[in-house]
Design a protein around this motif. Structure first.
Motif, short mmCIF file in Angstrom:
data_model
loop_
_atom_site.label_atom_id
_atom_site.label_comp_id
_atom_site.label_asym_id
_atom_site.label_seq_id
_atom_site.Cartn_x
_atom_site.Cartn_y
_atom_site.Cartn_z
N SER A 1 15.56 22.17 34.45
CA SER A 1 14.30 21.48 34.71
C SER A 1 13.68 20.94 33.43
O SER A 1 13.24 19.79 33.37
CB SER A 1 13.32 22.43 35.41
N GLU A 2 13.69 21.74 32.38
CA GLU A 2 13.15 21.32 31.09
C GLU A 2 13.98 20.17 30.52
O GLU A 2 13.43 19.21 29.98
CB GLU A 2 13.12 22.51 30.13
N PHE A 3 15.28 20.23 30.67
CA PHE A 3 16.17 19.17 30.22
C PHE A 3 15.85 17.86 30.94
O PHE A 3 15.74 16.81 30.32
CB PHE A 3 17.63 19.58 30.45
N VAL A 4 15.68 17.93 32.25
CA VAL A 4 15.37 16.74 33.05
C VAL A 4 14.03 16.14 32.61
O VAL A 4 13.91 14.92 32.45
CB VAL A 4 15.35 17.08 34.55
N LEU A 5 13.05 16.98 32.37
CA LEU A 5 11.74 16.48 31.93
C LEU A 5 11.83 15.79 30.57
O LEU A 5 11.18 14.78 30.33
CB LEU A 5 10.72 17.62 31.88
N ARG A 6 12.64 16.33 29.68
CA ARG A 6 12.82 15.75 28.35
C ARG A 6 13.52 14.41 28.41
O ARG A 6 13.29 13.54 27.57
CB ARG A 6 13.65 16.68 27.46
N GLU A 7 14.43 14.25 29.37
CA GLU A 7 15.22 13.03 29.47
C GLU A 7 14.42 11.84 29.99
O GLU A 7 14.89 10.72 29.94
CB GLU A 7 16.45 13.27 30.36
N GLY A 8 13.27 12.07 30.55
CA GLY A 8 12.44 10.97 31.04
C GLY A 8 12.55 10.79 32.54
O GLY A 8 13.25 11.52 33.23
N THR A 9 11.85 9.78 33.03
CA THR A 9 11.79 9.58 34.48
C THR A 9 12.23 8.20 34.93
O THR A 9 12.13 7.89 36.10
CB THR A 9 10.34 9.81 34.97
N ASP A 10 12.71 7.35 34.07
CA ASP A 10 13.14 6.00 34.46
C ASP A 10 14.60 6.04 34.87
O ASP A 10 15.49 6.10 34.04
CB ASP A 10 12.93 5.02 33.31
N TYR A 11 14.85 6.00 36.18
CA TYR A 11 16.21 6.08 36.69
C TYR A 11 16.70 4.75 37.25
O TYR A 11 17.66 4.69 37.98
CB TYR A 11 16.31 7.17 37.76
N GLY A 12 16.01 3.66 36.94
CA GLY A 12 16.42 2.35 37.43
C GLY A 12 15.63 1.93 38.64
O GLY A 12 14.48 2.29 38.82
N GLU A 13 16.28 1.15 39.50
CA GLU A 13 15.60 0.58 40.66
C GLU A 13 15.24 1.63 41.71
O GLU A 13 14.27 1.48 42.42
CB GLU A 13 16.47 -0.49 41.30
N ILE A 14 16.03 2.68 41.80
CA ILE A 14 15.78 3.72 42.80
C ILE A 14 15.18 4.93 42.10
O ILE A 14 15.75 5.46 41.15
CB ILE A 14 17.09 4.12 43.51
N GLU A 15 14.02 5.35 42.58
CA GLU A 15 13.36 6.53 42.01
C GLU A 15 14.04 7.79 42.51
O GLU A 15 14.30 7.95 43.69
CB GLU A 15 11.88 6.54 42.41
N ILE A 16 14.36 8.69 41.60
CA ILE A 16 15.01 9.95 41.92
C ILE A 16 14.02 11.08 41.67
O ILE A 16 13.41 11.13 40.60
CB ILE A 16 16.29 10.15 41.07
#
Length: 80
Positions: A18-33
């Motif tokens: 979870s911490e890794f995912v938060l660090r990586e950011g939230t822009d996943y392209g056209e589809i929000e994940i």
């Protein structure tokens, strides 16, 4: 040093991912994940051997890295 993800307590592993995912950011392209979907994707990468948990003795940190990012010259056999 590579730490087998299977040796990490489930709650600790979940928090680490979870911490890794938060660090990586939230822009996943056209589809929000969703956050949980991204966490589930990382779990699959760990189980498939495409990602690993790495402990840095120098920095005393734990991180998740893809096999290619950790060492681009590793083959599947050498990684396992």
């Amino acid at each position: 040093m590579i730490i087998p993800w299977q040796d990490i307590a489930p709650d600790t592993l979940e928090n680490l991912i979870s911490e890794f995912v938060l660090r990586e950011g939230t822009d996943y392209g056209e589809i929000e994940i969703s956050h949980q979907e991204k966490v589930d994707q990382i779990k699959v990468l760990l189980k498939n051997g495409e990602a690993m948990v790495v402990f840095s003795e120098l920095h005393e940190t734990v991180d998740i890295q893809t096999k290619a990012r950790f060492n681009p010259n590793l083959t599947n056999h050498e990684f396992e």
